[in-house]
Design a protein around this motif. Structure first.
Motif, PDB file in Angstrom:
ATOM      1  N   PRO A 143      17.843  27.683  24.657  1.00 28.70           N
ATOM      2  CA  PRO A 143      16.969  28.863  24.660  1.00 28.70           C
ATOM      3  C   PRO A 143      15.672  28.636  23.895  1.00 28.70           C
ATOM      4  CG  PRO A 143      18.785  29.163  23.119  1.00 28.70           C
ATOM      5  CD  PRO A 143      19.059  27.890  23.849  1.00 28.70           C
ATOM      6  N   ASP A 144      14.665  29.439  24.228  1.00 24.84           N
ATOM      7  CA  ASP A 144      13.382  29.346  23.524  1.00 24.84           C
ATOM      8  C   ASP A 144      13.523  29.754  22.058  1.00 24.84           C
ATOM      9  OD1 ASP A 144      12.125  28.517  25.814  1.00 24.84           O
ATOM     10  OD2 ASP A 144      11.504  30.520  26.419  1.00 24.84           O
ATOM     11  N   ASN A 167      36.188  17.527  23.926  1.00 22.56           N
ATOM     12  CA  ASN A 167      35.195  18.528  23.540  1.00 22.56           C
ATOM     13  C   ASN A 167      34.546  19.134  24.775  1.00 22.56           C
ATOM     14  OD1 ASN A 167      35.350  18.366  20.669  1.00 22.56           O
ATOM     15  ND2 ASN A 167      34.200  16.450  20.725  1.00 22.56           N
ATOM     16  N   ASP A 168      34.143  20.384  24.653  1.00 22.12           N
ATOM     17  CA  ASP A 168      33.445  21.075  25.737  1.00 22.12           C
ATOM     18  C   ASP A 168      32.058  20.450  25.905  1.00 22.12           C
ATOM     19  OD1 ASP A 168      32.063  22.822  27.399  1.00 22.12           O
ATOM     20  OD2 ASP A 168      32.899  24.622  26.484  1.00 22.12           O
ATOM     21  N   PRO A 169      31.707  19.989  27.108  1.00 21.47           N
ATOM     22  CA  PRO A 169      30.381  19.371  27.289  1.00 21.47           C
ATOM     23  C   PRO A 169      29.221  20.324  27.044  1.00 21.47           C
ATOM     24  CG  PRO A 169      31.512  19.664  29.405  1.00 21.47           C
ATOM     25  CD  PRO A 169      32.514  19.949  28.338  1.00 21.47           C
ATOM     26  N   LYS A 170      29.484  21.626  27.009  1.00 26.98           N
ATOM     27  CA  LYS A 170      28.403  22.583  26.735  1.00 26.98           C
ATOM     28  C   LYS A 170      28.154  22.743  25.232  1.00 26.98           C
ATOM     29  CE  LYS A 170      30.264  26.054  29.050  1.00 26.98           C
ATOM     30  NZ  LYS A 170      31.445  25.431  29.649  1.00 26.98           N
ATOM     31  N   THR A 171      28.970  22.101  24.405  1.00 29.01           N
ATOM     32  CA  THR A 171      28.817  22.211  22.956  1.00 29.01           C
ATOM     33  C   THR A 171      27.460  21.677  22.500  1.00 29.01           C
ATOM     34  OG1 THR A 171      31.198  21.940  22.654  1.00 29.01           O
ATOM     35  CG2 THR A 171      29.819  21.548  20.724  1.00 29.01           C
ATOM     36  N   LEU A 172      26.838  22.417  21.602  1.00 27.34           N
ATOM     37  CA  LEU A 172      25.562  21.964  21.047  1.00 27.34           C
ATOM     38  C   LEU A 172      25.803  21.048  19.850  1.00 27.34           C
ATOM     39  CD1 LEU A 172      23.357  25.199  21.118  1.00 27.34           C
ATOM     40  CD2 LEU A 172      23.437  23.329  22.780  1.00 27.34           C
ATOM     41  N   ASP A 173      25.048  19.989  19.797  1.00 24.19           N
ATOM     42  CA  ASP A 173      25.079  19.053  18.684  1.00 24.19           C
ATOM     43  C   ASP A 173      23.791  19.272  17.909  1.00 24.19           C
ATOM     44  OD1 ASP A 173      25.595  16.946  17.005  1.00 24.19           O
ATOM     45  OD2 ASP A 173      25.035  15.400  18.438  1.00 24.19           O
ATOM     46  N   MET A 174      23.900  19.623  16.639  1.00 25.86           N
ATOM     47  CA  MET A 174      22.725  20.016  15.861  1.00 25.86           C
ATOM     48  C   MET A 174      22.595  19.185  14.594  1.00 25.86           C
ATOM     49  SD  MET A 174      23.077  24.138  16.288  1.00 25.86           S
ATOM     50  CE  MET A 174      24.860  24.109  16.353  1.00 25.86           C
ATOM     51  N   ARG A 175      21.356  18.902  14.255  1.00 22.14           N
ATOM     52  CA  ARG A 175      21.100  18.181  13.011  1.00 22.14           C
ATOM     53  C   ARG A 175      19.876  18.799  12.335  1.00 22.14           C
ATOM     54  NH1 ARG A 175      21.175  11.799  13.032  1.00 22.14           N
ATOM     55  NH2 ARG A 175      23.251  12.398  13.750  1.00 22.14           N
ATOM     56  N   VAL A 188      14.185  18.560   7.608  1.00 19.82           N
ATOM     57  CA  VAL A 188      13.359  19.413   6.759  1.00 19.82           C
ATOM     58  C   VAL A 188      12.306  20.092   7.629  1.00 19.82           C
ATOM     59  CG1 VAL A 188      11.785  19.482   4.797  1.00 19.82           C
ATOM     60  CG2 VAL A 188      13.771  17.952   4.750  1.00 19.82           C
ATOM     61  N   GLY A 189      12.362  21.416   7.660  1.00 24.39           N
ATOM     62  CA  GLY A 189      11.395  22.182   8.429  1.00 24.39           C
ATOM     63  C   GLY A 189      11.774  22.422   9.873  1.00 24.39           C
ATOM     64  N   GLY A 190      12.968  22.005  10.276  1.00 26.31           N
ATOM     65  CA  GLY A 190      13.324  22.208  11.681  1.00 26.31           C
ATOM     66  C   GLY A 190      14.777  21.876  11.969  1.00 26.31           C
ATOM     67  N   LEU A 191      15.122  21.948  13.243  1.00 24.79           N
ATOM     68  CA  LEU A 191      16.484  21.706  13.691  1.00 24.79           C
ATOM     69  C   LEU A 191      16.428  20.937  14.999  1.00 24.79           C
ATOM     70  CD1 LEU A 191      19.544  22.511  13.144  1.00 24.79           C
ATOM     71  CD2 LEU A 191      19.160  24.344  14.807  1.00 24.79           C
ATOM     72  N   LEU A 192      17.113  19.806  15.047  1.00 27.73           N
ATOM     73  CA  LEU A 192      17.236  19.051  16.290  1.00 27.73           C
ATOM     74  C   LEU A 192      18.490  19.516  17.020  1.00 27.73           C
ATOM     75  CD1 LEU A 192      16.371  15.464  15.027  1.00 27.73           C
ATOM     76  CD2 LEU A 192      15.011  16.835  16.608  1.00 27.73           C
ATOM     77  N   VAL A 193      18.350  19.837  18.291  1.00 30.13           N
ATOM     78  CA  VAL A 193      19.478  20.349  19.071  1.00 30.13           C
ATOM     79  C   VAL A 193      19.577  19.567  20.369  1.00 30.13           C
ATOM     80  CG1 VAL A 193      20.473  22.375  20.202  1.00 30.13           C
ATOM     81  CG2 VAL A 193      19.138  22.659  18.110  1.00 30.13           C
ATOM     82  N   GLN A 194      20.800  19.154  20.703  1.00 30.31           N
ATOM     83  CA  GLN A 194      21.056  18.495  21.968  1.00 30.31           C
ATOM     84  C   GLN A 194      22.465  18.848  22.418  1.00 30.31           C
ATOM     85  OE1 GLN A 194      21.024  14.204  21.446  1.00 30.31           O
ATOM     86  NE2 GLN A 194      22.455  14.268  19.738  1.00 30.31           N
TER      87      GLN A 194
END
Length: 516
Positions: free
Chosen positions: A200-201, A362-370, A373-379
């Motif tokens: 999502p945006d 694991n569910d392939p729709k699961t978000l992997d987040m890291r 500093v100052g942001g969030l990487l999501v895949q």
């Protein structure tokens, strides 16, 4: 002027005693629907909300408090003469305490088989409006959303005749934390109900604190473990700790890595995974769980010390006796036989985690987040392994059926090895792993060093392509017979020629598995 408290709660824990105490302190108690009935049954003199608004509750209770005589009473600033003049002119009595908790949306969606209609019916409208209004006007209104705060409010009313400003401010802040989580949970549920798998945006996430930790990666870093609401049953969040000290930050991070790798093997054969510092150090399958563990241990008996072991079978007594011979931080398995627990619980420092569904993918729709500093990487989580139809042997020599089977095994391992990563295996047992190096040849040299004499006759997995032919040349010298790697380098032909010259079979997957 008599003070007024508005009470309307889904969680009725302690509410009758709270209302009685407020009544004894001179408050008029106003309430709605089921809460009003419960308070009246408890002997509280309750003023119904309709007596305040002059308008009946309607639409099956959907509209009760959405009225100016409620919200003006909450939002009026007491020190503002014009506000107070308007209240008097409109016949509105100020509301000094708002005690509300919201419709149980979270509890509803966690019920098995809940329908979309049931979930939506449990989205509160009036409650959030009132507690947000009270929190906005915190200087004048005490807002209570948690039964645990009833005692604090009553104590201050008895001691100083009012709720103190620090307490009111704390309670107000608690409201906005709660409504933010409430709305985030609704948004997440509806996004999933729509089947929307896009990123999502605007991403709003909500987690609940599961454990306050002594510290994080290092003793000077405060830390806590937060879990997803409704976390899947095959994740670490669902594990039940049977024995040992609380899990540490590093324990949880490493155990998650062990679980992710173990899931690649499913439940078909007994499998043991040993992890140290989030990298595999020994992986093997066996005819029995004991054999699988013994082979994983033998893969690297030095690194496994103080590590984490994940097993895909219920731990029996014989396996427990073997596990108990060394120091392990964590042992995670679908279950533990009574005799195994008796053996392992004698070791006070080992943490035993039971997770019956640990082998489920694991569910392939699961978000992997890291967090950065100052942001969030999501895949999206990397649940893909390989596409069998895309496998391509690029060398003159084809891998034998046995080598191809072994290449599948080592590919599962190297996928979960930090990049640049190399894994070597033989007979479904790792013999050397080189994780997290700044160049691939050093990763291979480490794996060969760890494996020693066992490397001869093994196969190699590389998480990404070879930029040069040096890795193939080193593999030849070590006696490695087959290689699996993604391919895709502009110098692939150099590696292919080196493999052909060495008689090594090499397979390209077409997909890499970076893990940083």
């Amino acid at each position: 002027m008599k003070k007024r408290a508005l009470i309307s709660v889904s969680d009725k824990t302690g509410v009758a005693d709270f209302a009685k105490a407020l009544e004894e302190l001179g408050y008029e108690v106003v309430s709605t629907g089921g809460t009003a009935r419960a308070l009246a049954d408890a002997g509280v003199n309750v003023t119904g909300i309709s007596d305040i608004t002059g308008f009946p509750e309607c639409l099956d209770g959907r509209v009760k408090t959405l009225h100016p005589k409620v919200h003006a009473g909450i939002l009026a600033i007491r020190g503002n003469a014009e506000h107070m003049r308007q209240l008097e002119e409109l016949g509105v009595t100020p509301i000094d305490i708002v005690a509300i908790n919201l419709y149980p949306f979270k509890e509803t969606i966690l019920k098995p088989g809940v329908t979309l209609e049931e979930a939506i019916e449990n989205i509160d409208i009036g409650g959030p409006s009132m507690i947000r209004g009270a929190a906005k006007n915190w200087q004048d209104v005490a807002v209570v959303i948690d039964p645990a705060d009833y005692a604090v409010v009553l104590e201050e009313l008895r001691q100083i005749g009012e709720v103190s400003r620090p307490t009111k401010f704390r309670l107000a802040a608690k409201v906005f934390e709660h409504t933010a989580q409430y709305d985030a949970l609704i948004a997440d549920y509806l996004r999933k109900a729509r089947g929307d798998a896009s990123l999502p945006d605007a991403l709003t996430l909500t987690f609940e604190k599961r454990q306050e930790m002594r510290y994080g990666e290092n003793p000077h870093q405060p830390a806590a473990f937060y879990t997803e609401i409704g976390a899947p049953s095959n994740t670490l969040a669902a594990a039940r700790q049977l024995h040992g000290k609380e899990l540490s930050y590093n324990n949880i991070n490493d155990a998650n890595g062990a679980l992710d790798l173990l899931k690649e093997f499913g439940e078909a054969v007994p499998t043991a995974v040993a992890v140290k510092h989030a990298n595999p150090c020994g992986v093997a399958i066996g005819r029995t769980l004991l054999e699988a563990y013994q082979r994983a241990y033998a893969a690297d008996p030095v690194s496994i010390y103080g590590g984490i072991v994940a097993l895909n079978r219920v731990v029996d007594g014989a396996t427990a006796a073997e596990l108990a011979k060394i120091f392990l931080e964590i042992l995670i398995a679908p279950g533990f036989a009574p005799e195994a627990l008796e053996i392992l619980e004698k070791k006070k420092n080992i943490r035993l985690l039971e997770l019956p569904d640990l082998a489920k993918p694991n569910d392939p729709k699961t978000l992997d987040m890291r967090k950065v500093v100052g942001g969030l990487l999501v895949q999206k989580l990397d649940t893909f392994l390989l596409d069998e139809s895309a496998l391509k042997c690029v060398t003159k020599r084809q891998p034998t059926p046995e080598e191809l089977d072994e290449l599948h095994f080592v590919w599962k391992v190297v996928k979960h090895t930090k990049s640049n990563g190399i894994a070597l295996s033989k007979s479904h047992q790792t013999v050397g792993i080189g994780p997290g190096q700044t160049n691939r040849i050093t990763a291979l040299e480490l794996a060969i060093k760890y494996g020693g004499d066992k490397v001869n006759g093994s196969v190699m997995g590389s998480d990404a392509y070879f930029p040069f032919s040096d890795c193939v040349e080193a593999a030849q010298k070590a006696g490695i017979t087959a290689i699996i790697q993604p391919g895709g380098s502009i110098r692939d032909e150099d590696s292919i020629k080196a493999a052909d010259a060495a008689g090594i079979a090499m397979v390209f997957t077409g997909y890499r598995h970076f893990k940083h």
